[in-house]
Design a protein around this motif. Structure first.
Motif, PDB file in Angstrom:
ATOM      1  N   MET A   1      10.863  43.068  36.684  1.00 19.26           N
ATOM      2  CA  MET A   1      11.467  43.021  38.017  1.00 19.26           C
ATOM      3  C   MET A   1      12.524  41.927  38.082  1.00 19.26           C
ATOM      4  SD  MET A   1       9.831  41.899  41.677  1.00 19.26           S
ATOM      5  CE  MET A   1       8.620  43.222  41.739  1.00 19.26           C
ATOM      6  N   VAL A   2      13.646  42.231  38.692  1.00 23.71           N
ATOM      7  CA  VAL A   2      14.701  41.248  38.939  1.00 23.71           C
ATOM      8  C   VAL A   2      14.657  40.878  40.409  1.00 23.71           C
ATOM      9  CG1 VAL A   2      17.171  40.778  38.923  1.00 23.71           C
ATOM     10  CG2 VAL A   2      16.173  42.205  37.124  1.00 23.71           C
ATOM     11  N   LEU A   3      14.419  39.612  40.689  1.00 19.37           N
ATOM     12  CA  LEU A   3      14.375  39.138  42.069  1.00 19.37           C
ATOM     13  C   LEU A   3      15.675  38.429  42.417  1.00 19.37           C
ATOM     14  CD1 LEU A   3      12.883  38.481  44.743  1.00 19.37           C
ATOM     15  CD2 LEU A   3      12.216  36.314  43.652  1.00 19.37           C
ATOM     16  N   ILE A   4      16.243  38.781  43.583  1.00 16.24           N
ATOM     17  CA  ILE A   4      17.435  38.105  44.088  1.00 16.24           C
ATOM     18  C   ILE A   4      17.075  37.466  45.426  1.00 16.24           C
ATOM     19  CG2 ILE A   4      19.837  38.336  44.782  1.00 16.24           C
ATOM     20  CD1 ILE A   4      20.038  40.812  43.040  1.00 16.24           C
ATOM     21  N   PRO A   5      16.909  36.143  45.457  1.00 13.57           N
ATOM     22  CA  PRO A   5      16.589  35.475  46.727  1.00 13.57           C
ATOM     23  C   PRO A   5      17.814  35.431  47.641  1.00 13.57           C
ATOM     24  CG  PRO A   5      16.806  33.865  44.971  1.00 13.57           C
ATOM     25  CD  PRO A   5      16.922  35.203  44.326  1.00 13.57           C
ATOM     26  N   LEU A   6      17.615  35.717  48.917  1.00 14.61           N
ATOM     27  CA  LEU A   6      18.714  35.730  49.887  1.00 14.61           C
ATOM     28  C   LEU A   6      18.497  34.659  50.949  1.00 14.61           C
ATOM     29  CD1 LEU A   6      19.204  39.575  50.450  1.00 14.61           C
ATOM     30  CD2 LEU A   6      20.328  38.089  48.778  1.00 14.61           C
ATOM     31  N   PHE A   7      19.582  34.214  51.540  1.00 14.46           N
ATOM     32  CA  PHE A   7      19.535  33.163  52.569  1.00 14.46           C
ATOM     33  C   PHE A   7      20.791  33.278  53.415  1.00 14.46           C
ATOM     34  CE2 PHE A   7      20.929  31.727  48.391  1.00 14.46           C
ATOM     35  CZ  PHE A   7      22.236  31.339  48.638  1.00 14.46           C
TER      36      PHE A   7
END
Length: 311
Positions: A1-7
């Protein structure tokens, strides 16, 4: 899984670019010639509490999950913000935990500041946008910041410099996972390069420090406007109305380099712009920028940028 944290404040292209590359990689590898299970990227976005975020361009994005719900990300790709990211402590702490737990971490653009805050860049070579390289180095002296290249891979950590270089970074990750041929297939599909020619160096060196003294600023403007002119120290000192010794001291104090080095970098900067923005031949550019010959210009390019004029 590739996680992309957003803010809030995230640059949309710094996460949508990599996501599109992983999607294209899935399409390119759907058919497994061996008849087994085909490789596939699962891309997940997450935010603090799973709340919607607003990008720097005003787009509202609803993530897939909350930070606390993600436990099995193998790769974390930290996107960038407009300028140096300023986030609340809880978001930084969550990204730190997620990136530290993953087997591989990456950042795009100013996401390198967040990755550096986790400690994962400590003792490693890393890229960020050339405009923010000095600030990243100042804040994190244990990081070897390289603003000349687009993508830097150091062990399990990969970083990319430009706003749109998330595409380059994701292609590098695809190459790590699936091989060079697969990465080239995805690049062809997206009509881009696996590695862009020239990197960031051709843009970074255009950012020459402006002097504080008016007479020295005038000399700098003359050098950039007329790189083909006689730019010896004697000629420059006459232009500035200063002694050669005094001019040399001012150059070192206010630009961080000698007059000779400044002239060479200025000529390389002008030549780089002409090569990328006009149809002039390399021979013409060498003559118009004061190098005289292509060979002389090539030596200067390698000293200043680490690349050739052709690149």
């Amino acid at each position: 899984m590739v996680l992309i944290p957003l803010f809030d404040g995230v640059q949309s292209v710094t996460f949508s670019g990599p996501a599109d590359v992983f999607s294209a990689a899935n399409e390119a590898t759907e058919a497994d010639p061996a008849g087994g299970k085909a490789f596939g990227y699962e891309v997940l976005t997450a935010s603090r509490g799973g709340a919607a975020v607003r990008t720097s361009s005003g787009l509202r994005v609803v993530p897939d999950a909350a930070f606390e719900d993600v436990t099995d990300a193998g790769t974390v790709v930290v996107p960038g913000a407009e300028g140096v990211p300023v986030l609340d402590e809880e978001t930084v702490a969550a990204i730190s935990v997620l990136a530290g737990r993953a087997g591989r971490a990456a950042s795009v653009y100013t996401g390198a500041f967040l990755l550096a805050a986790t400690g994962l860049l400590h003792g490693r070579r890393a890229a960020t946008h050339w405009q923010f390289a000095e600030e990243l180095q100042r804040r994190h002296p244990a990081v070897e910041v390289d603003a000349r290249v687009t993508v830097v891979r150091d062990g399990p950590v990969t970083t990319a410099g430009g706003i749109a270089s998330g595409v380059d970074l994701a292609l590098d990750l695809v190459e790590q996972d699936l091989g060079r041929e697969a990465a080239h297939a995805v690049a062809r599909n997206l009509v881009t390069h696996v590695r862009r020619p020239g990197g960031q160096a051709q843009f970074a060196e255009l950012h020459l420090r402006e002097a504080r003294t008016a007479s020295l600023r005038e000399v700098q403007r003359m050098v950039l406007a007329h790189p083909q002119a006689d730019l010896t120290l004697r000629s420059l000192s006459r232009r500035a109305g200063l002694s050669e010794r005094h001019l040399s001291r001012l150059f070192r104090e206010q630009t961080g380099m000698s007059a000779r080095v400044y002239v060479e970098r200025a000529r390389v900067a002008v030549a780089s712009r002409l090569l990328t923005e006009t149809l002039r031949s390399i021979e013409t550019v060498a003559e118009e920028t004061g190098f005289g010959t292509v060979a002389t210009m090539g030596h200067a390019f390698h000293r200043v940028l680490g690349i050739s004029p052709l690149d």
